[in-house]
Design a protein around this motif. Structure first.
Motif, PDB file in Angstrom:
ATOM      1  N   THR A  27      17.004  15.277  18.098  1.00 10.38           N
ATOM      2  CA  THR A  27      17.717  16.271  18.908  1.00 10.38           C
ATOM      3  C   THR A  27      17.140  16.353  20.316  1.00 10.38           C
ATOM      4  O   THR A  27      17.881  16.428  21.302  1.00 10.38           O
ATOM      5  CB  THR A  27      17.661  17.650  18.233  1.00 10.38           C
ATOM      6  OG1 THR A  27      18.284  17.569  16.946  1.00 10.38           O
ATOM      7  CG2 THR A  27      18.377  18.697  19.066  1.00 10.38           C
ATOM      8  N   LEU A  30      18.302  13.478  22.366  1.00  7.50           N
ATOM      9  CA  LEU A  30      19.690  13.648  22.794  1.00  7.50           C
ATOM     10  C   LEU A  30      19.810  14.679  23.914  1.00  7.50           C
ATOM     11  O   LEU A  30      20.670  14.556  24.790  1.00  7.50           O
ATOM     12  CB  LEU A  30      20.559  14.069  21.607  1.00  7.50           C
ATOM     13  CG  LEU A  30      20.826  12.989  20.555  1.00  7.50           C
ATOM     14  CD1 LEU A  30      21.530  13.592  19.343  1.00  7.50           C
ATOM     15  CD2 LEU A  30      21.662  11.856  21.141  1.00  7.50           C
ATOM     16  N   LEU A  31      18.944  15.696  23.892  1.00  7.23           N
ATOM     17  CA  LEU A  31      18.969  16.726  24.931  1.00  7.23           C
ATOM     18  C   LEU A  31      18.242  16.292  26.195  1.00  7.23           C
ATOM     19  O   LEU A  31      18.329  16.965  27.225  1.00  7.23           O
ATOM     20  CB  LEU A  31      18.335  18.017  24.404  1.00  7.23           C
ATOM     21  CG  LEU A  31      19.105  18.767  23.312  1.00  7.23           C
ATOM     22  CD1 LEU A  31      18.290  19.955  22.822  1.00  7.23           C
ATOM     23  CD2 LEU A  31      20.458  19.230  23.816  1.00  7.23           C
ATOM     24  N   LYS A  93      22.983  24.356  26.572  1.00  9.97           N
ATOM     25  CA  LYS A  93      22.118  23.310  26.065  1.00  9.97           C
ATOM     26  C   LYS A  93      21.520  23.697  24.709  1.00  9.97           C
ATOM     27  O   LYS A  93      21.376  22.852  23.826  1.00  9.97           O
ATOM     28  CB  LYS A  93      21.005  23.014  27.065  1.00  9.97           C
ATOM     29  CG  LYS A  93      20.264  21.728  26.770  1.00  9.97           C
ATOM     30  CD  LYS A  93      19.477  21.291  27.973  1.00  9.97           C
ATOM     31  CE  LYS A  93      18.932  19.880  27.745  1.00  9.97           C
ATOM     32  NZ  LYS A  93      18.175  19.384  28.903  1.00  9.97           N
ATOM     33  N   MET A  96      24.151  23.157  22.208  1.00  9.92           N
ATOM     34  CA  MET A  96      24.301  21.735  21.903  1.00  9.92           C
ATOM     35  C   MET A  96      23.196  21.255  20.970  1.00  9.92           C
ATOM     36  O   MET A  96      23.430  20.436  20.079  1.00  9.92           O
ATOM     37  CB  MET A  96      24.282  20.916  23.195  1.00  9.92           C
ATOM     38  CG  MET A  96      25.553  21.010  24.017  1.00  9.92           C
ATOM     39  SD  MET A  96      27.042  20.555  23.086  1.00  9.92           S
ATOM     40  CE  MET A  96      26.641  18.869  22.619  1.00  9.92           C
ATOM     41  N   GLY A  97      21.981  21.773  21.163  1.00  2.00           N
ATOM     42  CA  GLY A  97      20.877  21.405  20.287  1.00  2.00           C
ATOM     43  C   GLY A  97      21.142  21.810  18.847  1.00  2.00           C
ATOM     44  O   GLY A  97      20.884  21.049  17.909  1.00  2.00           O
ATOM     45  N   TYR A 100      23.749  19.487  17.439  1.00  2.39           N
ATOM     46  CA  TYR A 100      23.140  18.195  17.085  1.00  2.39           C
ATOM     47  C   TYR A 100      22.393  18.289  15.757  1.00  2.39           C
ATOM     48  O   TYR A 100      22.516  17.414  14.892  1.00  2.39           O
ATOM     49  CB  TYR A 100      22.175  17.742  18.191  1.00  2.39           C
ATOM     50  CG  TYR A 100      22.836  17.262  19.449  1.00  2.39           C
ATOM     51  CD1 TYR A 100      24.054  16.592  19.430  1.00  2.39           C
ATOM     52  CD2 TYR A 100      22.220  17.465  20.691  1.00  2.39           C
ATOM     53  CE1 TYR A 100      24.643  16.148  20.594  1.00  2.39           C
ATOM     54  CE2 TYR A 100      22.807  17.021  21.861  1.00  2.39           C
ATOM     55  CZ  TYR A 100      24.018  16.363  21.811  1.00  2.39           C
ATOM     56  OH  TYR A 100      24.597  15.926  22.963  1.00  2.39           O
ATOM     57  N   GLY A 103      24.869  18.756  12.924  1.00  2.00           N
ATOM     58  CA  GLY A 103      25.680  17.551  12.791  1.00  2.00           C
ATOM     59  C   GLY A 103      24.936  16.464  12.039  1.00  2.00           C
ATOM     60  O   GLY A 103      25.500  15.792  11.160  1.00  2.00           O
ATOM     61  N   MET A 104      23.654  16.308  12.366  1.00  2.38           N
ATOM     62  CA  MET A 104      22.859  15.284  11.693  1.00  2.38           C
ATOM     63  C   MET A 104      22.568  15.661  10.241  1.00  2.38           C
ATOM     64  O   MET A 104      22.543  14.802   9.359  1.00  2.38           O
ATOM     65  CB  MET A 104      21.564  15.029  12.470  1.00  2.38           C
ATOM     66  CG  MET A 104      21.787  14.210  13.739  1.00  2.38           C
ATOM     67  SD  MET A 104      20.266  13.759  14.597  1.00  2.38           S
ATOM     68  CE  MET A 104      19.802  15.316  15.341  1.00  2.38           C
ATOM     69  N   VAL A 136      21.831   7.515  16.962  1.00  3.23           N
ATOM     70  CA  VAL A 136      21.243   8.255  18.082  1.00  3.23           C
ATOM     71  C   VAL A 136      20.796   7.283  19.182  1.00  3.23           C
ATOM     72  O   VAL A 136      21.000   7.539  20.377  1.00  3.23           O
ATOM     73  CB  VAL A 136      20.056   9.111  17.602  1.00  3.23           C
ATOM     74  CG1 VAL A 136      19.315   9.719  18.787  1.00  3.23           C
ATOM     75  CG2 VAL A 136      20.544  10.207  16.664  1.00  3.23           C
ATOM     76  N   MET A 139      23.776   6.218  21.147  1.00  3.37           N
ATOM     77  CA  MET A 139      24.225   7.290  22.038  1.00  3.37           C
ATOM     78  C   MET A 139      23.344   7.381  23.281  1.00  3.37           C
ATOM     79  O   MET A 139      23.840   7.563  24.400  1.00  3.37           O
ATOM     80  CB  MET A 139      24.215   8.625  21.296  1.00  3.37           C
ATOM     81  CG  MET A 139      25.263   8.728  20.196  1.00  3.37           C
ATOM     82  SD  MET A 139      25.103  10.252  19.210  1.00  3.37           S
ATOM     83  CE  MET A 139      25.394  11.505  20.464  1.00  3.37           C
TER      84      MET A 139
END
Length: 266
Positions: A27, A30-31, A93, A96-97, A100, A103-104, A136, A139
Protein backbone atom coordinates in the motif's frame (compact mmCIF):
# COMPACT_ATOMS: atom_id res chain seq x y z
CA UNK A 1 -24.41 -30.57 12.64
CA UNK A 2 -22.58 -27.41 13.68
CA UNK A 3 -18.78 -27.44 13.29
CA UNK A 4 -16.62 -26.16 16.13
CA UNK A 5 -13.32 -24.50 15.26
CA UNK A 6 -10.39 -23.96 17.61
CA UNK A 7 -8.52 -20.68 17.16
CA UNK A 8 -5.13 -20.21 18.80
CA UNK A 9 -4.86 -16.52 19.65
CA UNK A 10 -1.05 -16.41 19.40
CA UNK A 11 -1.02 -17.97 15.92
CA UNK A 12 -3.95 -15.77 14.84
CA UNK A 13 -2.05 -12.67 16.02
CA UNK A 14 1.21 -13.64 14.27
CA UNK A 15 -0.64 -14.38 11.01
CA UNK A 16 -2.36 -10.98 11.11
CA UNK A 17 0.89 -9.15 11.90
CA UNK A 18 2.68 -10.77 8.95
CA UNK A 19 -0.27 -10.19 6.63
CA UNK A 20 -0.63 -6.55 7.71
CA UNK A 21 3.09 -5.95 7.18
CA UNK A 22 2.94 -7.35 3.67
CA UNK A 23 -0.18 -5.39 2.73
CA UNK A 24 1.12 -2.16 4.28
CA UNK A 25 4.36 -2.39 2.29
CA UNK A 26 2.43 -2.78 -0.96
CA UNK A 27 0.00 0.00 0.00
CA UNK A 28 2.80 2.44 0.87
CA UNK A 29 4.46 1.69 -2.46
CA UNK A 30 1.22 2.44 -4.29
CA UNK A 31 0.77 5.67 -2.31
CA UNK A 32 4.36 6.72 -3.03
CA UNK A 33 5.24 6.93 0.67
CA UNK A 34 8.65 6.20 2.12
CA UNK A 35 8.80 2.88 3.98
CA UNK A 36 10.28 3.20 7.48
CA UNK A 37 10.73 -0.25 9.01
CA UNK A 38 10.20 0.79 12.64
CA UNK A 39 6.91 2.51 11.82
CA UNK A 40 5.89 -0.40 9.59
CA UNK A 41 6.58 -2.87 12.40
CA UNK A 42 4.67 -0.84 14.99
CA UNK A 43 1.68 -0.48 12.65
CA UNK A 44 1.68 -4.22 11.89
CA UNK A 45 1.85 -5.15 15.57
CA UNK A 46 -0.98 -2.74 16.32
CA UNK A 47 -2.99 -4.24 13.48
CA UNK A 48 -2.50 -7.71 14.94
CA UNK A 49 -3.62 -6.55 18.37
CA UNK A 50 -6.66 -4.86 16.83
CA UNK A 51 -7.61 -8.02 14.93
CA UNK A 52 -7.39 -10.08 18.14
CA UNK A 53 -9.48 -7.51 20.04
CA UNK A 54 -12.17 -7.58 17.35
CA UNK A 55 -12.17 -11.38 17.42
CA UNK A 56 -12.48 -11.59 21.21
CA UNK A 57 -15.26 -8.97 21.24
CA UNK A 58 -17.51 -11.46 19.48
CA UNK A 59 -19.21 -8.75 17.44
CA UNK A 60 -20.95 -9.79 14.24
CA UNK A 61 -20.25 -8.54 10.74
CA UNK A 62 -22.43 -5.47 11.10
CA UNK A 63 -21.96 -1.71 10.76
CA UNK A 64 -19.96 -1.45 13.99
CA UNK A 65 -17.56 -4.15 12.76
CA UNK A 66 -17.03 -2.38 9.42
CA UNK A 67 -16.41 1.01 11.08
CA UNK A 68 -13.97 -0.51 13.57
CA UNK A 69 -11.99 -2.23 10.81
CA UNK A 70 -11.83 0.99 8.76
CA UNK A 71 -10.67 2.91 11.84
CA UNK A 72 -7.96 0.31 12.48
CA UNK A 73 -6.78 0.53 8.86
CA UNK A 74 -6.61 4.33 9.04
CA UNK A 75 -4.62 4.15 12.29
CA UNK A 76 -2.11 1.71 10.77
CA UNK A 77 -1.62 3.89 7.70
CA UNK A 78 -1.08 7.02 9.79
CA UNK A 79 1.45 5.17 11.96
CA UNK A 80 3.46 4.34 8.84
CA UNK A 81 3.68 7.95 7.62
CA UNK A 82 6.54 10.20 8.68
CA UNK A 83 5.65 12.74 11.36
CA UNK A 84 6.18 15.91 9.20
CA UNK A 85 3.97 14.48 6.45
CA UNK A 86 1.33 13.08 8.80
CA UNK A 87 -0.15 16.54 9.45
CA UNK A 88 -0.42 17.19 5.72
CA UNK A 89 -1.73 13.83 4.56
CA UNK A 90 -4.83 14.36 2.46
CA UNK A 91 -8.11 12.70 3.27
CA UNK A 92 -8.28 11.52 -0.32
CA UNK A 93 -4.90 9.80 -0.02
CA UNK A 94 -5.87 8.17 3.27
CA UNK A 95 -9.07 6.92 1.65
CA UNK A 96 -7.07 5.53 -1.26
CA UNK A 97 -4.80 3.71 1.18
CA UNK A 98 -7.80 2.05 2.83
CA UNK A 99 -9.17 1.09 -0.58
CA UNK A 100 -5.82 -0.43 -1.56
CA UNK A 101 -5.67 -2.41 1.68
CA UNK A 102 -9.15 -3.85 1.40
CA UNK A 103 -8.82 -4.39 -2.34
CA UNK A 104 -5.77 -6.56 -1.80
CA UNK A 105 -7.41 -8.42 1.10
CA UNK A 106 -10.44 -9.17 -1.09
CA UNK A 107 -8.28 -10.24 -4.03
CA UNK A 108 -6.08 -12.35 -1.75
CA UNK A 109 -9.08 -14.24 -0.34
CA UNK A 110 -10.68 -14.93 -3.73
CA UNK A 111 -7.41 -15.91 -5.42
CA UNK A 112 -6.41 -18.12 -2.49
CA UNK A 113 -9.68 -20.07 -2.75
CA UNK A 114 -9.02 -20.70 -6.45
CA UNK A 115 -5.33 -21.52 -5.93
CA UNK A 116 -6.17 -24.07 -3.24
CA UNK A 117 -8.07 -26.08 -5.83
CA UNK A 118 -5.47 -25.68 -8.58
CA UNK A 119 -2.12 -26.12 -6.81
CA UNK A 120 -3.06 -27.28 -3.32
CA UNK A 121 -2.81 -25.51 0.03
CA UNK A 122 0.97 -25.87 0.26
CA UNK A 123 1.72 -23.72 -2.79
CA UNK A 124 -1.46 -21.63 -2.84
CA UNK A 125 -0.32 -18.90 -0.44
CA UNK A 126 3.05 -18.44 -2.14
CA UNK A 127 1.43 -18.35 -5.56
CA UNK A 128 -1.19 -15.77 -4.59
CA UNK A 129 1.34 -13.59 -2.74
CA UNK A 130 3.65 -13.61 -5.76
CA UNK A 131 0.74 -12.75 -8.05
CA UNK A 132 -0.39 -9.78 -5.95
CA UNK A 133 3.18 -8.49 -5.68
CA UNK A 134 3.48 -8.84 -9.45
CA UNK A 135 0.28 -6.84 -9.99
CA UNK A 136 1.46 -4.06 -7.67
CA UNK A 137 4.85 -4.02 -9.43
CA UNK A 138 3.12 -3.65 -12.79
CA UNK A 139 1.01 -0.76 -11.46
CA UNK A 140 4.11 1.01 -10.12
CA UNK A 141 5.97 0.55 -13.41
CA UNK A 142 3.01 1.85 -15.40
CA UNK A 143 2.66 4.84 -13.07
CA UNK A 144 6.38 5.61 -13.35
CA UNK A 145 6.23 5.62 -17.14
CA UNK A 146 3.09 7.74 -17.14
CA UNK A 147 4.68 10.13 -14.66
CA UNK A 148 7.62 10.64 -17.02
CA UNK A 149 5.34 13.02 -18.95
CA UNK A 150 3.56 14.57 -16.00
CA UNK A 151 2.63 18.24 -16.02
CA UNK A 152 3.35 20.49 -13.02
CA UNK A 153 2.73 24.09 -12.04
CA UNK A 154 6.07 25.92 -12.09
CA UNK A 155 6.84 29.41 -10.83
CA UNK A 156 9.87 31.40 -11.98
CA UNK A 157 10.97 34.21 -9.68
CA UNK A 158 13.27 37.08 -10.62
CA UNK A 159 13.85 40.01 -8.25
CA UNK A 160 10.48 39.47 -6.57
CA UNK A 161 8.55 39.13 -9.84
CA UNK A 162 6.79 35.84 -10.58
CA UNK A 163 5.83 34.07 -13.80
CA UNK A 164 3.71 30.90 -13.60
CA UNK A 165 3.67 28.15 -16.24
CA UNK A 166 2.35 24.66 -16.89
CA UNK A 167 5.50 22.59 -17.26
CA UNK A 168 6.04 19.16 -18.77
CA UNK A 169 8.55 16.93 -17.00
CA UNK A 170 10.46 15.38 -19.89
CA UNK A 171 12.94 12.58 -19.14
CA UNK A 172 14.46 13.25 -22.57
CA UNK A 173 15.53 16.84 -21.84
CA UNK A 174 19.29 16.69 -21.11
CA UNK A 175 20.05 20.30 -22.12
CA UNK A 176 22.79 21.89 -20.01
CA UNK A 177 24.49 25.27 -19.78
CA UNK A 178 27.99 24.79 -21.29
CA UNK A 179 29.53 27.33 -18.89
CA UNK A 180 28.08 26.38 -15.50
CA UNK A 181 27.04 22.82 -16.32
CA UNK A 182 23.60 23.47 -14.80
CA UNK A 183 20.51 21.75 -16.24
CA UNK A 184 18.45 23.94 -18.57
CA UNK A 185 14.66 23.98 -18.83
CA UNK A 186 12.96 25.45 -21.88
CA UNK A 187 10.13 27.97 -21.55
CA UNK A 188 8.03 29.84 -24.08
CA UNK A 189 9.20 33.42 -24.38
CA UNK A 190 6.69 35.88 -22.91
CA UNK A 191 6.62 39.59 -22.29
CA UNK A 192 7.68 38.98 -18.68
CA UNK A 193 10.74 36.88 -19.53
CA UNK A 194 11.75 39.29 -22.32
CA UNK A 195 11.63 42.16 -19.82
CA UNK A 196 13.82 40.15 -17.46
CA UNK A 197 16.44 39.80 -20.18
CA UNK A 198 16.41 43.55 -20.74
CA UNK A 199 16.40 44.50 -17.04
CA UNK A 200 19.05 41.99 -15.90
CA UNK A 201 21.61 41.66 -18.72
CA UNK A 202 24.19 40.20 -16.31
CA UNK A 203 22.02 37.07 -16.12
CA UNK A 204 21.87 36.62 -19.89
CA UNK A 205 22.81 33.22 -21.30
CA UNK A 206 23.40 31.70 -24.72
CA UNK A 207 22.36 28.05 -24.77
CA UNK A 208 23.54 25.89 -27.71
CA UNK A 209 21.43 22.85 -28.55
CA UNK A 210 21.00 20.04 -31.02
CA UNK A 211 17.69 18.63 -32.18
CA UNK A 212 16.20 16.35 -34.79
CA UNK A 213 16.03 18.16 -38.11
CA UNK A 214 18.39 20.92 -36.97
CA UNK A 215 22.00 19.97 -36.35
CA UNK A 216 22.91 23.01 -34.27
CA UNK A 217 21.13 26.01 -32.83
CA UNK A 218 21.20 28.52 -29.99
CA UNK A 219 18.58 29.77 -27.57
CA UNK A 220 18.61 32.91 -25.48
CA UNK A 221 18.27 32.28 -21.79
CA UNK A 222 18.81 33.63 -18.32
CA UNK A 223 19.49 32.59 -14.74
CA UNK A 224 16.43 33.09 -12.52
CA UNK A 225 16.58 33.59 -8.79
CA UNK A 226 14.28 30.66 -8.13
CA UNK A 227 12.41 27.90 -9.95
CA UNK A 228 9.65 26.23 -7.90
CA UNK A 229 8.00 22.99 -9.02
CA UNK A 230 4.69 22.31 -7.26
CA UNK A 231 4.30 18.56 -6.77
CA UNK A 232 1.36 16.79 -5.14
CA UNK A 233 2.65 16.91 -1.57
CA UNK A 234 5.76 19.06 -1.74
CA UNK A 235 7.63 21.76 -3.57
CA UNK A 236 10.93 21.34 -5.40
CA UNK A 237 12.90 24.59 -5.17
CA UNK A 238 15.92 25.26 -7.39
CA UNK A 239 18.00 28.39 -6.74
CA UNK A 240 19.83 30.01 -9.65
CA UNK A 241 18.10 27.81 -12.25
CA UNK A 242 18.84 28.30 -15.93
CA UNK A 243 15.98 28.61 -18.41
CA UNK A 244 16.16 28.90 -22.21
CA UNK A 245 13.56 31.00 -24.05
CA UNK A 246 11.74 29.44 -26.99
CA UNK A 247 10.11 31.68 -29.57
CA UNK A 248 6.93 29.79 -30.34
CA UNK A 249 4.62 27.18 -28.83
CA UNK A 250 6.01 24.10 -27.10
CA UNK A 251 2.61 22.39 -27.07
CA UNK A 252 0.19 22.33 -29.99
CA UNK A 253 -2.84 22.24 -27.71
CA UNK A 254 -1.42 24.64 -25.11
CA UNK A 255 -1.27 21.95 -22.42
CA UNK A 256 2.13 23.23 -21.26
CA UNK A 257 4.40 26.22 -21.84
CA UNK A 258 7.60 24.85 -20.36
CA UNK A 259 9.72 21.69 -20.55
CA UNK A 260 11.57 20.79 -17.35
CA UNK A 261 15.03 19.27 -17.42
CA UNK A 262 15.10 15.61 -16.38
CA UNK A 263 17.55 16.21 -13.51
CA UNK A 264 15.38 18.80 -11.72
CA UNK A 265 13.16 16.10 -10.20
CA UNK A 266 15.96 13.98 -8.74
Amino acid sequence: MIGIYEIYIDIFWVQNVLMDMQLLVLTLLLLGEKIIFFRLLMASLAGGVGAVAILLSGMGFGVAYILLVLLLDAAMLLMCVQQPIRRKIARQKLAMGIIYLHGMVFAYGKLLACANRLVGKFFAQLTVTALIIGIVGFMLLYRKRAGARQIYNVTLTEEGENAVYKALFDTGNFLTDPVSGKPVSVVEETEATRKWLEKYPHKYKIIPYQSVGEAHGVLEGLVVDELVIQKEREQVVKKGAVVALYKGKLSKDGAFQMILNHSLMT
